[in-house]
Design an enzyme around this catalytic site. Sequence first.
Site, PDB file in Angstrom:
ATOM      1  N   ASP A   1      39.212  26.109  41.007  1.00  0.00           N
ATOM      2  CA  ASP A   1      37.746  26.571  40.333  1.00  0.00           C
ATOM      3  C   ASP A   1      37.213  26.117  39.170  1.00  0.00           C
ATOM      4  O   ASP A   1      36.126  25.975  38.888  1.00  0.00           O
ATOM      5  CB  ASP A   1      37.426  28.252  40.712  1.00  0.00           C
TER       6      ASP A   1
ATOM      7  N   ASN B   1      29.902  31.065  37.531  1.00  0.00           N
ATOM      8  CA  ASN B   1      30.080  31.885  37.207  1.00  0.00           C
ATOM      9  C   ASN B   1      29.919  33.391  36.554  1.00  0.00           C
ATOM     10  O   ASN B   1      28.847  34.140  37.615  1.00  0.00           O
ATOM     11  CB  ASN B   1      31.695  32.251  36.804  1.00  0.00           C
ATOM     12  N   ASP B   2      29.746  33.130  35.222  1.00  0.00           N
ATOM     13  CA  ASP B   2      29.092  34.672  34.586  1.00  0.00           C
ATOM     14  C   ASP B   2      28.932  33.637  32.880  1.00  0.00           C
ATOM     15  O   ASP B   2      29.216  33.082  32.533  1.00  0.00           O
ATOM     16  CB  ASP B   2      30.398  35.989  35.166  1.00  0.00           C
TER      17      ASP B   2
ATOM     18  N   ASP C   1      34.668  47.515  26.574  1.00  0.00           N
ATOM     19  CA  ASP C   1      35.791  45.483  25.490  1.00  0.00           C
ATOM     20  C   ASP C   1      34.245  44.863  25.963  1.00  0.00           C
ATOM     21  O   ASP C   1      34.451  43.563  25.773  1.00  0.00           O
ATOM     22  CB  ASP C   1      37.041  45.776  26.376  1.00  0.00           C
TER      23      ASP C   1
ATOM     24  N   THR D   1      33.296  36.773  42.307  1.00  0.00           N
ATOM     25  CA  THR D   1      34.939  36.976  43.183  1.00  0.00           C
ATOM     26  C   THR D   1      35.808  35.620  41.604  1.00  0.00           C
ATOM     27  O   THR D   1      36.957  36.308  42.096  1.00  0.00           O
ATOM     28  CB  THR D   1      35.435  35.895  44.099  1.00  0.00           C
TER      29      THR D   1
ATOM     30  N   TYR E   1      35.936  37.249  36.510  1.00  0.00           N
ATOM     31  CA  TYR E   1      36.269  38.342  35.911  1.00  0.00           C
ATOM     32  C   TYR E   1      35.344  39.619  36.170  1.00  0.00           C
ATOM     33  O   TYR E   1      36.188  40.539  36.147  1.00  0.00           O
ATOM     34  CB  TYR E   1      35.749  37.728  35.102  1.00  0.00           C
ATOM     35  N   ALA E   2      34.718  39.389  37.150  1.00  0.00           N
ATOM     36  CA  ALA E   2      33.808  40.463  37.468  1.00  0.00           C
ATOM     37  C   ALA E   2      34.227  41.679  38.413  1.00  0.00           C
ATOM     38  O   ALA E   2      34.583  42.743  38.078  1.00  0.00           O
ATOM     39  CB  ALA E   2      32.789  40.482  38.301  1.00  0.00           C
TER      40      ALA E   2
ATOM     41  N   GLN F   1      34.670  28.851  30.172  1.00  0.00           N
ATOM     42  CA  GLN F   1      35.272  27.854  29.135  1.00  0.00           C
ATOM     43  C   GLN F   1      34.350  27.569  28.098  1.00  0.00           C
ATOM     44  O   GLN F   1      35.007  26.769  26.873  1.00  0.00           O
ATOM     45  CB  GLN F   1      34.550  26.628  30.292  1.00  0.00           C
TER      46      GLN F   1
END
Length: 289
Positions: free
Chosen positions: A77, A151-152, A179, A190, A192-193, A248
């Site tokens: 991924d 993703n995020d 944090d 699906t 880190y969240a 990344q």
Amino acid sequence: MESLYKSVAIIGKYASGSESSDIESQLLELAQYLTNKHINIFIEAKTHQSGKFQAFKAINLEEIGEKADLAIVVGGDGTMLGVARSLVNFDIPLIGINQGRFGFLADLNTSNMFESIDEIFQGSSYKDKRMLLQSKIFRGPKCIHESLALNDVVVRSGSRLIELEVSINGSFVHKQRSDGLVVTTPTGTTAYALSAGGPILHPELEAISIVPISPHTLSNRPIAVSSKSAIEIHVVSMDESYLSIDGQLKVPLEIHDRIEIIRAEKMITFLHPKDYCYFEMLRKKLNWG
């Protein structure tokens, strides 16, 4: 039946050790298989340098959008995330062959990849369009960084709690000590969240999820908003923090920095076999009963 795709770029995970030889052999096998079907094959330049691909033409990521009809990514991924961000401005679909651990995006298996690729090339495919996020960091009036995320976008503390103010469409939502904060597409729910306690959003939803990471006040809960929303995060107090893009790219933040996040204008398309089912994928990857 004639293939829908005449020119295909192959991109591989940059591996090392024994893993490298396995991926190289699979890439060579894939390239030769498609060549035998009279498909013009390009190997992404860094992938080309990592193995014995002299029989195939090297191509930079920037050139793929101009010369290829389709990109096949062999990796995990993480590899898919990087390629998707690079190619989102071109109308090029991606196929992912999984060499990683989860395979939420790279979903084809090496054991049956040729059968699946044949189906897709003959038009029997499911087109899966995914939204991205555009983020900008402002330091005073100046934009110091701009990125796309599939993703995020994560604001994360380096050590101690960070204090953030969150606004949506110009309306103040809350101040939180935590944090950090994850702002995620449905694709990223699906990632880190999910581990931070956020909901799973189906990829077809036009939504953005905002998930606090270990909030000091437990009433700070995840929020899902329209994908048309403009999200603004102010760094109020911190010792050390950074902005992370898809896990990344990392950009150090300073007190009073302002992060603006909106939906990106363009989407990326993934191709799956016709019988692809998102919920079946979740059952397998998350070990649901």
